[in-house]
Design an enzyme around this catalytic site. Structure first.
Site, PDB file in Angstrom:
ATOM      1  N   THR A  26       2.300   7.038  34.890  1.00 16.05           N
ATOM      2  CA  THR A  26       3.227   6.772  35.992  1.00 16.05           C
ATOM      3  C   THR A  26       4.564   7.471  35.753  1.00 16.05           C
ATOM      4  O   THR A  26       5.100   8.146  36.644  1.00 16.05           O
ATOM      5  CB  THR A  26       3.446   5.254  36.132  1.00 16.05           C
ATOM      6  OG1 THR A  26       2.197   4.676  36.504  1.00 16.05           O
ATOM      7  CG2 THR A  26       4.471   4.933  37.199  1.00 16.05           C
TER       8      THR A  26
ATOM      9  N   HIS B 176      -4.103   5.642  27.280  1.00 16.47           N
ATOM     10  CA  HIS B 176      -5.052   4.514  27.280  1.00 16.47           C
ATOM     11  C   HIS B 176      -6.294   4.757  28.131  1.00 16.47           C
ATOM     12  O   HIS B 176      -7.214   3.957  28.143  1.00 16.47           O
ATOM     13  CB  HIS B 176      -4.350   3.219  27.685  1.00 16.47           C
ATOM     14  CG  HIS B 176      -4.026   3.101  29.137  1.00 16.47           C
ATOM     15  ND1 HIS B 176      -4.701   2.242  29.971  1.00 16.47           N
ATOM     16  CD2 HIS B 176      -3.125   3.735  29.904  1.00 16.47           C
ATOM     17  CE1 HIS B 176      -4.193   2.339  31.202  1.00 16.47           C
ATOM     18  NE2 HIS B 176      -3.237   3.248  31.171  1.00 16.47           N
TER      19      HIS B 176
ATOM     20  N   CYS C 107      -4.733  -1.461  40.361  1.00 15.75           N
ATOM     21  CA  CYS C 107      -3.448  -1.927  40.895  1.00 15.75           C
ATOM     22  C   CYS C 107      -3.563  -2.469  42.305  1.00 15.75           C
ATOM     23  O   CYS C 107      -2.643  -3.079  42.804  1.00 15.75           O
ATOM     24  CB  CYS C 107      -2.406  -0.833  40.873  1.00 15.75           C
ATOM     25  SG  CYS C 107      -2.958   0.689  40.165  1.00 15.75           S
TER      26      CYS C 107
END
Ligand code: FES
Lengths: 390, 126
Positions: free
Chosen positions: A72, A201, A325
């Site tokens: 992000t 990740h 999300c």
């Protein structure tokens, strides 16, 4: 109950070899990379090893890698950084309608700052057409941002072609490669990429750490000001254990890519064919083959996605309705809208995403359960398949 | 996702699911945009709900709400049953995530339609 993790597009389990390399940097080698003494130099060296590993994996040089807190932030730095540093050249940015929210929401913000944003359409199969980019690019365009593979439906975009068009038009090319690192061979030189976002990740590294590749010579305005770390582009004390983990995960991922991609591709195909043949009224979202080796994205007629995900969870399978999300929102995901699904079609979508740690037995277990689970939910519904009243 | 244990219990083992062929009243309520829908079937004696069942297409909250709601109205007087609100349903489930409160309204609305249907069949309502 044995639990099976099939949500690897959301996050992956850390590879123990990565963790082992990280551990000393919490307790024994805990220095601040900016300090002059031994501890500091030790941390600095580790930082630079990670930078080299990361650079090498994508065909860059170490000076072209900036560490961030994740995908992000990398997307934000790429888009806002280029926009604000290059606005005297033009204020037009091109992206696609099915990017990750980190890109889309940054574009919404930039449009409020006077930038003009064009969102390229996506085909039914989940692909961006380079011809559309050709038609939209103009003298004012400073940046084109297209993800290398979609985070929900896994479709792989023709980024090399798109980058070439961006460059012909005099614009920079950014790609959010968060889902594709270690799953697609990416080479920033061959692929002609100016900026590339990476997140550890997603490929068995730690959470909270990422990187941005910035081609030498590309001008960026930082988002974070402070002590001047990362060549002044991202101030803040470096997360050394995380960065060490990112570097190691990147190195391992690239070294073992062929083998793990082959394994995941065959599991994915078994999963797709098995599910489609076992369950009536089930469709695959996105292109059948131009998709990530680990992504299967289905749509079930007359089944609701959240009920399906939690039913699978009760049987021990961790899957997702779409992007991690957006599961809180009952609305159809923007990705499914972008490929032209109607809200009622998008409702029954399911993303099953694999990793190199998944096994054939796990896929078989899923295939044994999925039909029964779908049937149970359908049996509760007022309308049957094909919408005839029951 | 913040679902309570109660919600998950009702979702795993919903009570009173199924069609009722000899229902005295049937009511349907849904959301036309994404196709969420609940159908409620009731049997009535002396204005008391003696039996109830439902069918549902919707999320976990919608399924659990319909299930707990049918338990709440069984044995109640019609007038009393139609007073039950989405907040009552949510409370009976120990709460729903705020964005899912809307899902708990479909069952009470379907019941109102079922009661109307029953009263019409009785000739007590036009
Ligand atoms: S029934 Fe529509 S989201 Fe819950």
């Amino acid at each position: 109950m044995e639990r099976v993790y099939f949500d690897n597009s959301a996050t992956t389990r850390i590879d123990t070899r990565v963790l082992e390399e990280m551990l000393p940097f919490f307790v024994h080698r805990f220095g601040n990379a900016s300090s002059m003494h031994y501890f500091g130099r030790e941390a600095y060296d580790a930082l630079e090893v990670a930078r080299q590993r990361t650079a090498k994996a994508i065909g860059a040089t170490s000076r072209e890698i900036i560490f961030t807190s994740g995908g992000t932030e990398s997307d934000n730095l790429a888009l806002q950084g280029v926009a604000f540093a290059n606005m005297e050249k033009g204020k037009h940015i091109i992206t696609t309608s099915f990017e990750h929210h980190a890109v889309l929401h940054t574009c919404h913000f930039l449009s409020g700052q006077g930038f003009r944003i064009t969102y390229l359409p996506v085909s039914k199969e989940g692909l961006v057409d380079p011809e559309d980019l050709k038609k939209t690019i103009d003298k004012e365009t400073i940046l084109v941002s297209v993800m290398s593979a979609n985070n929900e439906i896994g479709t792989i975009q023709p980024i090399r072609e798109l980058a070439a068009i961006a460059h012909e038009g005099g614009a920079l090319f950014h790609s959010d490669a968060v889902q594709s690192i270690t799953k697609l061979p990416l080479d920033v030189a061959k692929d002609n990429i100016d900026l590339l976002s990476i997140s550890a990740h997603k490929f068995h590294g730690p959470k909270g750490v990422g990187a941005l590749y910035i081609r030498k010579g590309v001008k960026l305005r930082p988002l974070v000001f402070g002590g001047g770390q990362e060549r002044g582009l991202r101030s803040s004390t470096e997360n050394i254990p995380g960065i060490v983990g990112l570097g190691k995960a990147m190195e391992l991922g690239m070294k073992e890519m062929e083998e793990s991609v082959d394994k995941m591709t065959s599991l994915r195909d078994r999963l797709i064919e098995g599910t489609l043949s076992r369950v009536n009224g089930c469709h695959l979202n996105g292109h059948r083959t131009r998709r990530l080796c680990n992504n299967a994205h289905f749509r079930f007629d007359m089944v609701e996605g959240e009920a399906l995900v939690l039913s699978l969870d009760m049987k021990g399978f961790a899957v997702s309705t779409g992007s991690a999300c957006s599961t809180r929102s009952p609305e159809t995901s923007h990705v499914l809208k972008a490929i032209g699904l109607r809200p009622e079609e998008g409702r029954g979508s399911l993303r099953v995403s694999l990793s190199k740690f998944n096994t054939t037995e796990e896929v078989n277990m899923f295939l044994e359960s999925i039909g029964e689970i779908v049937e149970r939910l359908r049996s509760m519904a007022p309308r049957g398949l094909g919408s005839g009243e029951t | 996702m913040g679902y309570t244990r109660k919600v998950m219990e009702h979702f795993a083992n919903p009570k009173n699911v199924g069609e009722m062929k000899d229902a005295h009243g049937v009511g349907r309520f849904g959301n036309t945009v994404d196709g969420d829908e609940v159908v409620i079937y009731i049997k009535v004696k002396n204005d008391f709900i003696t039996d109830v069942s439902f069918k549902v297409f919707g999320c976990v909250a919608a399924i659990a709400s319909a299930s707990v709601f049918t338990e709440m109205i069984k044995g109640k007087r019609l007038e009393e049953a139609i007073q039950i609100t989405k907040e009552d349903v949510s409370r009976a489930l120990d709460g729903l995530p705020s964005e899912k409160i809307g899902c708990s309204v479909i069952a009470p609305d379907a019941l109102r339609a079922a009661v109307d249907d029953y009263l019409k069949k009785q000739g007590r309502k036009k």
